[in-house]
Motif scaffolding. Structure first.
Motif, short mmCIF file in Angstrom:
data_model
loop_
_atom_site.label_atom_id
_atom_site.label_comp_id
_atom_site.label_asym_id
_atom_site.label_seq_id
_atom_site.Cartn_x
_atom_site.Cartn_y
_atom_site.Cartn_z
N SER A 17 0.86 -1.14 -0.12
CA SER A 17 0.09 0.14 -0.14
C SER A 17 0.97 1.34 0.06
O SER A 17 0.55 2.28 -0.76
CB SER A 17 -1.07 0.04 1.21
OG SER A 17 -0.20 -0.03 2.41
N SER A 18 1.91 1.31 0.78
CA SER A 18 2.79 2.51 0.87
C SER A 18 4.42 2.08 0.55
O SER A 18 4.97 1.74 1.43
CB SER A 18 2.40 3.32 2.34
OG SER A 18 3.31 4.29 2.48
N PRO A 19 4.73 2.21 -0.73
CA PRO A 19 6.19 2.15 -0.86
C PRO A 19 7.02 3.17 -0.20
O PRO A 19 8.20 2.87 0.02
CB PRO A 19 5.98 2.65 -2.39
CG PRO A 19 4.85 2.39 -2.91
CD PRO A 19 4.06 2.88 -1.93
N THR A 20 6.73 4.12 0.15
CA THR A 20 7.42 5.44 1.00
C THR A 20 7.66 4.66 2.39
O THR A 20 8.47 5.32 3.14
CB THR A 20 6.73 6.35 1.16
OG1 THR A 20 5.44 6.44 1.76
CG2 THR A 20 6.53 7.14 -0.38
N LYS A 21 6.77 3.63 3.02
CA LYS A 21 7.25 3.22 4.17
C LYS A 21 7.78 1.91 4.38
O LYS A 21 7.84 1.26 5.28
CB LYS A 21 5.79 3.24 5.17
CG LYS A 21 5.06 4.47 5.30
CD LYS A 21 3.97 4.21 6.19
CE LYS A 21 3.20 5.53 6.49
NZ LYS A 21 2.02 5.70 7.53
N ARG A 22 8.59 1.68 3.30
CA ARG A 22 9.20 0.27 3.22
C ARG A 22 10.38 0.43 4.20
O ARG A 22 11.10 1.46 3.91
CB ARG A 22 9.60 -0.20 1.96
CG ARG A 22 8.49 -0.57 0.82
CD ARG A 22 8.85 -0.52 -0.42
NE ARG A 22 7.82 -1.04 -1.48
CZ ARG A 22 7.88 -1.08 -2.65
NH1 ARG A 22 9.32 -1.10 -3.38
NH2 ARG A 22 6.83 -1.28 -3.55
N PRO A 23 10.62 -0.55 5.04
CA PRO A 23 11.59 -0.68 5.81
C PRO A 23 12.97 -0.80 5.17
O PRO A 23 13.84 -1.75 5.43
CB PRO A 23 11.32 -1.92 6.92
CG PRO A 23 10.58 -2.72 6.28
CD PRO A 23 9.77 -1.92 5.18
N SER A 24 13.52 0.06 4.31
CA SER A 24 14.43 -0.04 3.59
C SER A 24 15.62 1.02 4.29
O SER A 24 15.19 1.93 4.62
CB SER A 24 14.36 0.16 2.09
OG SER A 24 13.94 1.43 1.73
N ARG A 25 16.94 0.52 4.01
CA ARG A 25 18.14 1.56 4.57
C ARG A 25 18.13 2.79 3.60
O ARG A 25 18.96 3.58 4.05
CB ARG A 25 19.09 0.74 4.70
CG ARG A 25 18.97 -0.46 5.80
CD ARG A 25 20.43 -1.10 6.04
NE ARG A 25 20.30 -2.24 6.82
CZ ARG A 25 20.20 -2.05 8.18
NH1 ARG A 25 20.48 -1.10 8.73
NH2 ARG A 25 20.25 -3.06 9.03
N ASP B 39 18.89 7.33 4.28
CA ASP B 39 19.99 8.29 3.65
C ASP B 39 19.51 9.62 2.91
O ASP B 39 20.01 10.42 2.90
CB ASP B 39 20.85 7.47 2.41
CG ASP B 39 21.49 6.34 3.13
OD1 ASP B 39 21.66 6.38 4.39
OD2 ASP B 39 21.50 5.15 2.61
N SER B 40 18.34 9.75 2.46
CA SER B 40 17.57 10.70 1.66
C SER B 40 16.64 11.08 2.67
O SER B 40 15.64 10.61 2.94
CB SER B 40 16.93 10.20 0.21
OG SER B 40 16.00 9.28 0.56
N GLY B 41 16.90 12.31 3.39
CA GLY B 41 16.11 12.96 4.38
C GLY B 41 14.88 13.53 3.73
O GLY B 41 13.76 13.87 4.53
N ASP B 42 14.68 13.79 2.37
CA ASP B 42 13.69 14.27 1.82
C ASP B 42 12.51 13.42 1.69
O ASP B 42 11.30 14.04 1.78
CB ASP B 42 14.03 14.66 0.29
CG ASP B 42 15.15 15.71 0.22
OD1 ASP B 42 15.77 15.62 -0.85
OD2 ASP B 42 15.32 16.45 1.27
N GLU B 43 12.53 12.18 1.88
CA GLU B 43 11.41 11.24 1.86
C GLU B 43 10.68 11.11 3.54
O GLU B 43 9.75 10.38 3.42
CB GLU B 43 11.85 9.98 1.45
CG GLU B 43 12.25 9.96 0.11
CD GLU B 43 12.69 8.53 -0.61
OE1 GLU B 43 12.12 7.47 0.04
OE2 GLU B 43 13.31 8.26 -1.51
N LEU B 44 11.29 11.66 4.36
CA LEU B 44 10.70 11.67 5.73
C LEU B 44 9.42 12.34 5.79
O LEU B 44 9.60 13.64 5.66
CB LEU B 44 11.79 11.90 6.65
CG LEU B 44 12.92 11.12 6.83
CD1 LEU B 44 14.24 11.47 7.89
CD2 LEU B 44 12.56 9.47 7.25
N GLU B 45 8.57 11.87 6.29
CA GLU B 45 7.05 12.61 6.42
C GLU B 45 7.04 13.37 7.77
O GLU B 45 7.93 12.79 8.53
CB GLU B 45 6.06 11.77 6.30
CG GLU B 45 5.99 11.04 5.07
CD GLU B 45 4.60 9.94 5.25
OE1 GLU B 45 3.94 9.90 6.06
OE2 GLU B 45 4.51 9.36 4.05
#
Length: 528
Positions: free
Chosen positions: A200-208, A212-218
């Protein structure tokens, strides 16, 4: 010319053949060496890969908390140590961690800081800029003093913040550690919901890569991680078995425990911390805490969701909680409001505040000094009173022990138990019997000794006179033993008659007492 050309071409062909032969041999030799080199490279690569997959040995725990908050007992439980010993200052130890899947093990170091804030400078040895990202901090409080719980949490969090500010960390490092905490909070998923979250939410995948990219943090809700220390923080409330005593002795209700829980959960939201309610005494959540620690530190699988049903075994993982879930506790609060000051609701127990006094507690009994006890007994003996009855006032006349029975008077009248307290009948009867028997045998011994002295003087004296008897011959003294025996017999009869009456009053089986007394009279008389 033609001959020379033919000779040159022949040399060229031979050179090519030689070069081909040499090249083939060289290629063969190079091929064998290449295969050998590739074999060693693959072996070294496998070893390096296996080394990188091993459990790290640089991870550590930092235990903070006041004295008697349960730090040492909890660590001993995690270690499997049944005989914990408390220390002082800064203690070091380790916990054996084993990975059964990879057949690997390591040691999880731990530091326990003394509860006295004066030892805060010892944090320089436990938490440094080198092991900062490898350290997990546990702040411990105890349910035995819930009125001090929030103050203790705030004090230790402030002390930890002051120590972090003194570390030589660059702003980039601090930002990186805070981003890691932010990432851990946002990527939390309920056990069993991993596949649904990935779909449902690719942005919340527990990947490392997200870290590294702080822009994707909600952005987080207001108040969440407001005080981000960049550390993995866990709040542990120990000794939850004391809740039953709080209910019994201090009249705590469920709404009081809900108020405590919501206050602690708000604190955990601010620092991005997990929450555990544990009881080593009843073995609640201790194994769960160990599994959660190795999950957070070594990424072991963990499949336990949040636990909020049992009030003494609460578990809130980092990233699960929010203000809406905390608001569910407000429904059970009827006499208190969640916005009230903490110590106004959870006040320190004092006399007259409405708390029940501690009941059922064993009162410590202090033994009397031995010298004081002996001196008091000496005073009773000096007054002629038995030590056992010295505090009870004057003794009845019939109970007194005197060497001369004539001073006391008739024992049948003086020792009448009707004038005594019913509770003192048995001791008085026992004392009277002892006194009567003692006087009786003393009189027998004194009188019999005098008679024996006179009889012993007959063989040695020619006159046959006994001491104190002038004139009469020895034969004239024969009536005296008869008179003596008659007097003793009457005296014994009176004494035994009195004993029989006393036994009839103190013992229910009067018939047996009368039979004993009647049979003993002839025997005593014959003995005399």
């Amino acid at each position: 010319m033609a001959i020379a050309a033919m000779a040159g071409s022949r040399d060229n062909i031979q050179g090519k053949r030689d070069s081909v032969v040499k090249g083939e041999l060289g290629e063969d030799r190079d091929g064998e060496g290449g295969d050998t080199e590739n074999l060693w490279s693959s072996l070294l690569g496998e070893v390096q890969t296996s080394r990188s997959s091993q459990l790290p040995s640089s991870k550590c725990l930092l235990m903070l908390g006041d004295k008697e908050s349960g730090k040492t007992t909890l660590i001993a439980k995690l270690q499997g140590n049944e005989d914990p010993k408390k220390g002082s200052g800064l203690e070091y130890g380790y916990i054996d961690v084993r990975d059964e899947y990879r057949d690997d093990h390591t040691r999880l170091s731990h530091w326990i800081l003394d509860g006295d804030s004066a030892h805060a400078n010892l944090l320089n040895f436990a938490l440094t800029e080198k092991n900062y990202e490898d350290t997990t901090v546990l702040i411990n409080v105890a349910m035995t003093t819930p009125w001090n719980m929030m103050d203790q949490l705030q004090n230790w969090a402030s002390l930890l913040q002051d120590h972090i500010d003194k570390l030589p960390l660059s702003s980039e490092q601090v930002k990186q550690y805070q981003s890691a905490s932010w990432h851990r909070w946002q990527t939390y998923t309920e056990p069993g919901d991993e596949l649904e979250t990935l779909a449902s939410s690719p942005t919340k995948r527990p990947s490392r890569t997200v870290m590294d990219s702080g822009d994707e943090l909600e952005p987080l809700p207001e108040g969440t991680l407001a005080r981000n220390l960049g550390l993995d923080l866990i709040v542990v409330i120990n000794k939850t078995d004391y809740m039953a005593d709080l209910e019994k002795d201090y009249d705590y209700k469920d709404e009081h425990f809900d108020f405590i829980q919501q206050a602690v959960r708000k604190f955990c939201l601010q620092y991005g911390a997990s929450l555990f309610y544990t009881s080593v005494k009843e073995d609640k959540n201790c194994d769960l805490l160990y599994k959660y620690l190795v999950h957070r530190i070594y990424h072991f699988p963990f499949k336990t969701p949040a636990l909020v049903v049992e009030k003494d075994a609460v578990f809130i993982p980092a990233g699960w909680d929010n203000d809406k879930k905390i608001a569910i506790l407000y429904e059970n609060m009827h006499s208190v409001r969640p916005d009230q000051y903490y110590t106004d609701v959870i006040a320190r127990p004092m006399a007259g505040i409405g708390r029940k006094p501690q009941a059922g507690r064993e009162v410590e009994v202090v033994a009397e000094d031995e010298q004081q006890f002996l001196s008091r007994q000496q005073q009773y003996l000096a007054q002629g009173l038995p030590p056992s009855q010295g505090q009870g006032g004057a003794m009845p006349p019939g109970v007194q022990k005197t060497p001369d029975r004539k001073v006391v008077g008739s024992p049948g009248v003086q020792g009448s138990p009707k004038k005594m307290d019913p509770s003192a009948v048995k001791p008085a009867g026992a004392t009277t019997s002892e006194g009567v028997l003692a006087n009786f045998f003393n009189s027998l011994l004194s009188k019999k000794t005098g008679g024996m002295a006179g009889a012993a003087g007959q063989p040695s004296s020619m006159t046959g006179l006994s001491p104190g008897q002038p004139g009469p011959p020895v034969k004239g003294s024969s009536p005296q033993p008869d008179d003596y025996k008659a007097a003793v017999r009457s005296d014994a009869a009176a004494e035994l008659d009195r004993l029989t009456r006393n036994q009839k009053k103190s013992v229910s089986n009067s018939s047996s007492v009368e039979g004993t007394g009647g049979n003993s009279l002839p025997n005593n008389s014959s003995d005399c």
